[in-house]
Design a protein around this motif. Structure first.
Motif, short mmCIF file in Angstrom:
data_model
loop_
_atom_site.label_atom_id
_atom_site.label_comp_id
_atom_site.label_asym_id
_atom_site.label_seq_id
_atom_site.Cartn_x
_atom_site.Cartn_y
_atom_site.Cartn_z
N ASP A 141 67.35 -37.80 103.02
CA ASP A 141 67.79 -37.48 101.66
C ASP A 141 67.55 -36.00 101.33
OD1 ASP A 141 68.46 -38.46 98.75
OD2 ASP A 141 66.58 -37.36 98.56
N ARG A 142 66.38 -35.51 101.69
CA ARG A 142 66.07 -34.10 101.42
C ARG A 142 66.96 -33.18 102.26
NH1 ARG A 142 59.41 -33.90 100.89
NH2 ARG A 142 59.31 -35.05 98.91
N ILE A 144 70.06 -33.78 103.31
CA ILE A 144 71.40 -33.76 102.72
C ILE A 144 71.41 -32.91 101.44
CG2 ILE A 144 73.22 -35.18 101.68
CD1 ILE A 144 72.39 -37.43 103.54
N SER A 145 70.33 -33.00 100.65
CA SER A 145 70.28 -32.25 99.40
C SER A 145 70.26 -30.75 99.64
CB SER A 145 69.06 -32.66 98.59
OG SER A 145 67.85 -32.23 99.23
N TYR A 148 73.94 -30.07 102.22
CA TYR A 148 75.20 -30.50 101.60
C TYR A 148 74.99 -30.60 100.08
CZ TYR A 148 76.15 -31.82 106.43
OH TYR A 148 76.31 -31.80 107.79
N ALA A 149 74.46 -29.52 99.53
CA ALA A 149 74.05 -29.53 98.12
C ALA A 149 75.22 -29.83 97.18
CB ALA A 149 73.42 -28.18 97.76
N TYR A 152 76.15 -33.52 97.56
CA TYR A 152 75.02 -34.45 97.61
C TYR A 152 75.25 -35.68 96.74
CZ TYR A 152 70.40 -36.43 96.77
OH TYR A 152 69.35 -37.30 96.63
N HIS A 153 75.66 -35.47 95.49
CA HIS A 153 75.79 -36.58 94.55
C HIS A 153 76.96 -37.51 94.89
CE1 HIS A 153 72.61 -35.23 91.92
NE2 HIS A 153 73.11 -34.01 91.94
#
Length: 317
Positions: A141-142, A144-145, A148-149, A152-153
């Protein structure tokens, strides 16, 4: 969990042997050689379990209370805390039964204790597996954040996180049941060791890559302000220390247990390995210590979580 070098603690309580006092001493292995053994008392097990139980219960209650924390990241953190809570809870239950048996306040047949021990083993094993999985999920998760900021959502949505959580729990229960049923098979032990190594490699690769990206970002920012070397080196050193602590604690707390499993496969009859087997309860205690440390690393660093925690402690619901 019933593995070579350890005893079924509940069934062992049927004997009238006194509880060991925590000490570091020399014990003789089966060949008569002297080896180092750390004895962990039931009181210490109970104390560690209760601390972890309360701490992780507070994390779960805090995240459940604050709707702002109902995000995929905190969903994984909450499930990690729940896994650690189950590890601690099963330890507290087992230790409490042992103390009651030794005090004569509880009388039970061996068959009943065997069934109870099997249930506790499944809960402990499944929660340990899920704990490792959620540590890996938090790392992903971190990652990807950071990398792929902007997306991400759309990639890590709450429904997807919930499906991943459900899959982890179901897989953990199924595989732990199989592991307990076939614990004396070499393939089962190898699967557990490979799983641990896979999680270790996954976390190391992702966090090292994240550290490298963060250092590049800090270097680019420093160039804009014409302070390249001091800022970049200081940030890199701080990040390296943080990464070393994170992975070091993970390896220190989980590594000895899986080393124990590895040696069962490689040298079950060797005297030196026999000395390591005698410290099985110490390895379990280290895993419980990891359950105490996890909230400090993954949960309590959040300012909003700490603020909500104060509300929980003051019963401001």
């Amino acid at each position: 969990m019933a593995v070579q070098g350890s005893q079924r603690r509940l069934l062992g309580s049927l004997n009238s042997t006194p509880t060991a006092i925590p000490q570091l001493g020399l014990a003789a292995n089966q060949t008569g050689a002297r080896c180092l053994e750390v004895s962990i008392s039931d009181g210490l097990f109970l104390s560690l379990g209760l601390v972890s139980l309360v701490e992780n219960a507070l994390v779960v209650a805090t995240i459940a209370k604050n709707r702002n924390l109902h995000s995929p990241m905190y969903c994984f953190i909450c499930c990690l805390a729940l896994s650690d809570l189950l590890v601690s809870g099963s330890n507290v239950l087992e230790t409490a039964v042992i103390l009651l048996l030794e005090a004569g306040a509880l009388v039970a047949r061996a068959a009943v204790l065997q069934q109870l021990d099997n249930v506790i083993d499944v809960i402990t094993c499944s929660s340990m597996l899920s704990s490792l999985c959620f540590l890996g999920a938090i790392a992903v998760d971190r990652y990807i954040s950071i990398f792929y900021a902007l997306r991400y959502h759309s990639i890590v949505t709450l429904p997807r996180a919930r499906r991943a959580v459900a899959a982890i729990w179901v897989a953990s229960v199924v595989f732990s049941t199989l592991f307990i049923a076939y614990y004396d098979h070499v393939a089962v032990l190898l699967c557990l060791v490979v799983f641990f190594l896979a999680m270790l490699v996954l976390m190391a690769v992702l966090y090292v890559h994240m550290l490298a990206r963060a250092c590049q970002h800090a270097q680019g920012t420093a160039r804009l302000h014409k302070r390249q070397r001091p800022v970049h080196q200081g940030f890199g050193l701080k990040g390296a220390v943080t990464l070393t602590i994170l992975l070091g604690i993970f390896f220190l707390c989980w590594g000895p247990f899986f080393l124990h499993l590895t040696l069962i496969v490689l040298c079950p009859e060797h005297p030196t390995c026999g000395c390591i087997f005698k410290n099985f309860n110490l390895f379990l205690a280290l895993i419980i210590c990891n359950a105490i440390i996890d909230p400090l690393i993954y949960a309590f660093h959040s300012q909003e979580l700490r603020r909500t925690l104060k509300e929980v402690l003051t019963c401001s619901w």
